[in-house]
Design a protein around this motif. Structure first.
Motif, PDB file in Angstrom:
ATOM      1  N   UNK A 138      36.770  40.127  43.319  1.00  0.00           N
ATOM      2  CA  UNK A 138      36.588  40.783  44.604  1.00  0.00           C
ATOM      3  C   UNK A 138      37.896  40.777  45.394  1.00  0.00           C
ATOM      4  N   UNK A 139      38.644  39.690  45.321  1.00  0.00           N
ATOM      5  CA  UNK A 139      39.929  39.612  46.012  1.00  0.00           C
ATOM      6  C   UNK A 139      40.918  40.641  45.464  1.00  0.00           C
ATOM      7  N   UNK A 140      40.980  40.778  44.157  1.00  0.00           N
ATOM      8  CA  UNK A 140      41.876  41.759  43.532  1.00  0.00           C
ATOM      9  C   UNK A 140      41.434  43.182  43.892  1.00  0.00           C
ATOM     10  N   UNK A 141      40.131  43.449  43.814  1.00  0.00           N
ATOM     11  CA  UNK A 141      39.626  44.776  44.178  1.00  0.00           C
ATOM     12  C   UNK A 141      39.891  45.091  45.651  1.00  0.00           C
ATOM     13  N   UNK A 142      39.760  44.088  46.499  1.00  0.00           N
ATOM     14  CA  UNK A 142      40.041  44.280  47.919  1.00  0.00           C
ATOM     15  C   UNK A 142      41.504  44.657  48.137  1.00  0.00           C
ATOM     16  N   UNK A 154      41.912  48.281  46.886  1.00  0.00           N
ATOM     17  CA  UNK A 154      41.234  49.240  47.773  1.00  0.00           C
ATOM     18  C   UNK A 154      42.004  49.420  49.076  1.00  0.00           C
ATOM     19  N   UNK A 155      42.436  48.334  49.681  1.00  0.00           N
ATOM     20  CA  UNK A 155      43.166  48.477  50.945  1.00  0.00           C
ATOM     21  C   UNK A 155      44.482  49.221  50.733  1.00  0.00           C
ATOM     22  N   UNK A 156      45.141  48.979  49.624  1.00  0.00           N
ATOM     23  CA  UNK A 156      46.387  49.694  49.334  1.00  0.00           C
ATOM     24  C   UNK A 156      46.157  51.164  49.038  1.00  0.00           C
ATOM     25  N   UNK A 157      45.122  51.473  48.270  1.00  0.00           N
ATOM     26  CA  UNK A 157      44.859  52.865  47.910  1.00  0.00           C
ATOM     27  C   UNK A 157      44.295  53.671  49.081  1.00  0.00           C
ATOM     28  N   UNK A 158      43.523  53.032  49.957  1.00  0.00           N
ATOM     29  CA  UNK A 158      43.027  53.744  51.146  1.00  0.00           C
ATOM     30  C   UNK A 158      44.212  54.159  52.015  1.00  0.00           C
ATOM     31  N   UNK A 159      45.121  53.244  52.224  1.00  0.00           N
ATOM     32  CA  UNK A 159      46.310  53.552  53.023  1.00  0.00           C
ATOM     33  C   UNK A 159      47.145  54.641  52.346  1.00  0.00           C
ATOM     34  N   UNK A 160      47.342  54.530  51.046  1.00  0.00           N
ATOM     35  CA  UNK A 160      48.111  55.533  50.309  1.00  0.00           C
ATOM     36  C   UNK A 160      47.422  56.899  50.354  1.00  0.00           C
ATOM     37  N   UNK A 161      46.103  56.902  50.207  1.00  0.00           N
ATOM     38  CA  UNK A 161      45.334  58.148  50.244  1.00  0.00           C
ATOM     39  C   UNK A 161      45.489  58.844  51.600  1.00  0.00           C
ATOM     40  N   UNK A 162      45.353  58.086  52.676  1.00  0.00           N
ATOM     41  CA  UNK A 162      45.455  58.685  54.014  1.00  0.00           C
ATOM     42  C   UNK A 162      46.873  59.183  54.265  1.00  0.00           C
ATOM     43  N   UNK A 186      46.008  42.620  55.606  1.00  0.00           N
ATOM     44  CA  UNK A 186      45.968  41.188  55.915  1.00  0.00           C
ATOM     45  C   UNK A 186      44.557  40.751  56.313  1.00  0.00           C
ATOM     46  N   UNK A 187      43.883  41.567  57.107  1.00  0.00           N
ATOM     47  CA  UNK A 187      42.522  41.232  57.527  1.00  0.00           C
ATOM     48  C   UNK A 187      41.581  41.186  56.327  1.00  0.00           C
ATOM     49  N   UNK A 188      41.674  42.179  55.453  1.00  0.00           N
ATOM     50  CA  UNK A 188      40.779  42.197  54.287  1.00  0.00           C
ATOM     51  C   UNK A 188      41.094  41.056  53.331  1.00  0.00           C
ATOM     52  N   UNK A 189      42.358  40.752  53.125  1.00  0.00           N
ATOM     53  CA  UNK A 189      42.724  39.648  52.230  1.00  0.00           C
ATOM     54  C   UNK A 189      42.273  38.301  52.801  1.00  0.00           C
ATOM     55  N   UNK A 190      42.459  38.094  54.086  1.00  0.00           N
ATOM     56  CA  UNK A 190      42.030  36.844  54.702  1.00  0.00           C
ATOM     57  C   UNK A 190      40.508  36.686  54.673  1.00  0.00           C
ATOM     58  N   UNK A 191      39.804  37.793  54.914  1.00  0.00           N
ATOM     59  CA  UNK A 191      38.350  37.760  54.842  1.00  0.00           C
ATOM     60  C   UNK A 191      37.882  37.354  53.447  1.00  0.00           C
ATOM     61  N   UNK A 192      38.493  37.954  52.419  1.00  0.00           N
ATOM     62  CA  UNK A 192      38.120  37.619  51.048  1.00  0.00           C
ATOM     63  C   UNK A 192      38.500  36.178  50.714  1.00  0.00           C
ATOM     64  N   UNK A 193      39.631  35.723  51.218  1.00  0.00           N
ATOM     65  CA  UNK A 193      40.054  34.344  50.964  1.00  0.00           C
ATOM     66  C   UNK A 193      39.084  33.350  51.598  1.00  0.00           C
ATOM     67  N   UNK A 194      38.627  33.639  52.819  1.00  0.00           N
ATOM     68  CA  UNK A 194      37.659  32.768  53.479  1.00  0.00           C
ATOM     69  C   UNK A 194      36.343  32.774  52.710  1.00  0.00           C
ATOM     70  N   UNK A 195      35.906  33.950  52.256  1.00  0.00           N
ATOM     71  CA  UNK A 195      34.671  34.021  51.470  1.00  0.00           C
ATOM     72  C   UNK A 195      34.797  33.217  50.169  1.00  0.00           C
ATOM     73  N   UNK A 196      35.971  33.230  49.574  1.00  0.00           N
ATOM     74  CA  UNK A 196      36.163  32.493  48.321  1.00  0.00           C
ATOM     75  C   UNK A 196      36.081  30.985  48.538  1.00  0.00           C
TER      76      UNK A 196
END
Length: 191
Positions: A141-145, A148-156, A180-190
């Motif tokens: 999930x961390x890798x996918x996050x 996804x965050x990189x590709x969303x930014x690239x897509x836009x 950073x927000x998505x990575x930190x969220x995933x890190x906290x969930x882990x």
């Protein structure tokens, strides 16, 4: 002049069978831990990359080292199944701690209670498998996050540059802190 001959015996230098067995069990664990550590270390190198080629090189190495977790999960699952099969565990009392062991050497239906060592081996294998599966899921999930965050930014940035020019209120998807927000969220969930 007398020559000195060594009284070295082969049995004193070779490890005991018990030590060989322990090392055989630990070697895959050390390999797995090394791969996960090196994968993370490659991820730390991303900000230092000066070209796309170096970034992609570290990304490929990092992903290749990360993927080792899946064969390790399969190996641990097989190991647990082997232990479970050898012990032939039965939960006769609906979840109580009274676990029975059907004797493999005895062909009759006689059952004996597990020894403390056997129960500890079973519990250690079961908990190890659960922990490894949890790590595999959370790291995935961390890798996918990250992707996804990189590709969303690239897509836009690539397909909707008008959002960058006309929008005075920048959406969260375009905010540089989104990754950073998505990575930190995933890190906290882990954790």
């Amino acid at each position: 002049c007398a020559t000195h001959q060594s009284t070295h015996t082969p049995s004193s230098s070779s490890p005991s069978p018990k030590r060989k067995y322990k090392m055989a069990l630990l070697t895959p664990a050390y390999l797995h831990a090394s791969c996960q550590g090196l994968s993370t270390l490659c991820g730390l190198m991303f900000p230092l990359c000066t070209s796309k080629l170096s970034w992609w090189m570290f990304m490929l190495i990092s992903c290749a080292l990360y993927v080792v977790i899946f064969p390790r999960c399969y190996y641990q699952y097989q190991h647990f199944q082997t232990i479970q099969h050898q012990l032939k565990l039965h939960d006769d009392n609906g979840g109580s701690n009274n676990i029975k062991l059907s004797s493999l050497s005895n062909t009759t239906a006689a059952s004996t209670t597990l020894t403390v060592d056997q129960k500890e081996l079973y519990d250690r294998a079961r908990l190890s498998l659960k922990l490894l599966f949890t790590c595999a899921i959370m790291w995935t999930i961390l890798v996918l996050s990250y992707f996804c965050s990189g590709f969303i930014s690239l897509y836009i940035h690539t397909y909707h540059p008008s959002l960058l020019l006309t929008s005075s209120n920048v959406s969260i998807w375009l905010n540089p802190a989104f990754t950073m927000i998505s990575e930190c969220t995933m890190d906290v969930m882990a954790k």
